[in-house]
Structures are given as C-alpha cells and as structure tokens.
Design a protein around this motif. Structure first.
Motif, PDB file in Angstrom:
ATOM      1  N   UNK A 111       3.895  -5.115  -0.820  1.00 39.64           N
ATOM      2  CA  UNK A 111       5.142  -5.635   0.082  1.00 39.64           C
ATOM      3  C   UNK A 111       5.903  -3.775   0.828  1.00 39.64           C
ATOM      4  N   UNK A 112       5.277  -2.817   0.325  1.00 36.63           N
ATOM      5  CA  UNK A 112       5.093  -1.723   0.876  1.00 36.63           C
ATOM      6  C   UNK A 112       4.426  -1.729   2.332  1.00 36.63           C
ATOM      7  N   UNK A 113       2.979  -2.571   2.316  1.00 35.70           N
ATOM      8  CA  UNK A 113       2.062  -2.113   3.262  1.00 35.70           C
ATOM      9  C   UNK A 113       2.847  -2.912   4.514  1.00 35.70           C
ATOM     10  N   UNK A 114       3.075  -4.278   3.528  1.00 39.05           N
ATOM     11  CA  UNK A 114       3.733  -5.081   4.829  1.00 39.05           C
ATOM     12  C   UNK A 114       5.547  -4.725   5.647  1.00 39.05           C
ATOM     13  N   UNK A 115       6.114  -3.929   4.759  1.00 35.69           N
ATOM     14  CA  UNK A 115       6.640  -3.203   5.385  1.00 35.69           C
ATOM     15  C   UNK A 115       6.293  -2.508   6.922  1.00 35.69           C
ATOM     16  N   UNK A 116       5.286  -1.890   5.844  1.00 39.07           N
ATOM     17  CA  UNK A 116       4.748  -0.873   7.211  1.00 39.07           C
ATOM     18  C   UNK A 116       4.153  -1.650   8.375  1.00 39.07           C
ATOM     19  N   UNK A 117       3.240  -2.814   8.482  1.00 44.86           N
ATOM     20  CA  UNK A 117       3.188  -3.288   9.498  1.00 44.86           C
ATOM     21  C   UNK A 117       3.826  -3.951  10.138  1.00 44.86           C
ATOM     22  N   UNK A 118       5.364  -4.497   9.708  1.00 40.88           N
ATOM     23  CA  UNK A 118       6.162  -4.947  10.294  1.00 40.88           C
ATOM     24  C   UNK A 118       7.033  -3.943  11.332  1.00 40.88           C
ATOM     25  N   UNK A 119       7.361  -2.568  10.692  1.00 36.72           N
ATOM     26  CA  UNK A 119       7.875  -1.819  12.008  1.00 36.72           C
ATOM     27  C   UNK A 119       6.597  -1.223  12.508  1.00 36.72           C
ATOM     28  N   UNK A 120       5.877  -1.096  12.679  1.00 35.59           N
ATOM     29  CA  UNK A 120       4.678  -0.722  13.374  1.00 35.59           C
ATOM     30  C   UNK A 120       4.152  -2.381  14.787  1.00 35.59           C
TER      31      UNK A 120
END
Length: 120
Positions: A111-120
């Motif tokens: 989930x953390x990795x997915x959120x980082x990808x969405x932000x970038x």
C-alpha cells in the motif's frame, strides 16, 4: 537562557570539572567527549541496521506483488532465507530474523509503495 541559571547549573552539577585546571581539565573534557561520541555511534549503528531490515522487507514485498504471488508466501520466503543463512552466515541470522514478512506487513508495504507511485 538566563546567565544566572547557567552559572547555577554549572556550579551545582559540574563542580568537579570546575575545580580541574590546565591539562587535567582538557583531558577530562576529551574523555567525556569521546564517551559521548561512542554512545552516539552505537545509536547510529543500530538505526542503520533497522533501516536495512526495513529496506529488505520493502524489497521482498514489492517482489511478491510484482510476481502476483499470494502475500502469505512472504512467511515461506523468510523461512527459506533463515535456513539458508543459518548455513552460510550464522552470525547474521539475528538480522534476518528481524525482517517482517507477515501477510499484514506485506500488504502495508505494498500500500505504501502504491501510494508513492500514485503521488509521482
């Protein structure tokens, strides 16, 4: 800070250091400074180890997600790693035991990795 408070603290808490003069005072201050640096290094070293463990957990979690494997396989991977490292480098076994690959942890990491990808 008020000058009076600093003087009072220095005279009550550091009276022994105040009585030293010259070379003895310099040596005492260097010894205290060296002890402080040793303590700080210990905390930095422990923090670096924890950072490495967390980084390993993130890497393995992302590999599981990219391979579309069930999240429960993280625990199986950890068991395999521990057995291999018991043979190859038993002195590092404790560090590998700290890596968390439970189903819940893997989901949180993804989930953390997915959120980082969405932000970038």
């Amino acid at each position: 800070m008020k000058e009076f408070n600093i003087k009072r603290h220095y005279s009550t808490k550091h009276a022994k250091l105040h009585s030293l003069t010259g070379q003895l005072r310099t040596e005492k201050i260097q010894k205290l400074t060296a002890n402080l640096e040793k303590q700080q290094q210990m905390f930095h070293k422990q923090r670096a180890q924890l950072d490495d463990v967390e980084k390993a957990s993130f890497i393995l979690s992302s590999k599981l997600a990219k391979a579309l494997k069930p999240f429960a396989e993280g625990e199986f991977i950890k068991e395999c790693m521990l057995e291999v490292f018991c043979i190859l480098c038993p002195e590092k076994k404790n560090e590998f035991e700290k890596i968390s690959l439970s189903r819940r942890t893997v989901v949180r990491r993804i989930e953390i990795i997915a959120n980082d990808i969405k932000e970038h």
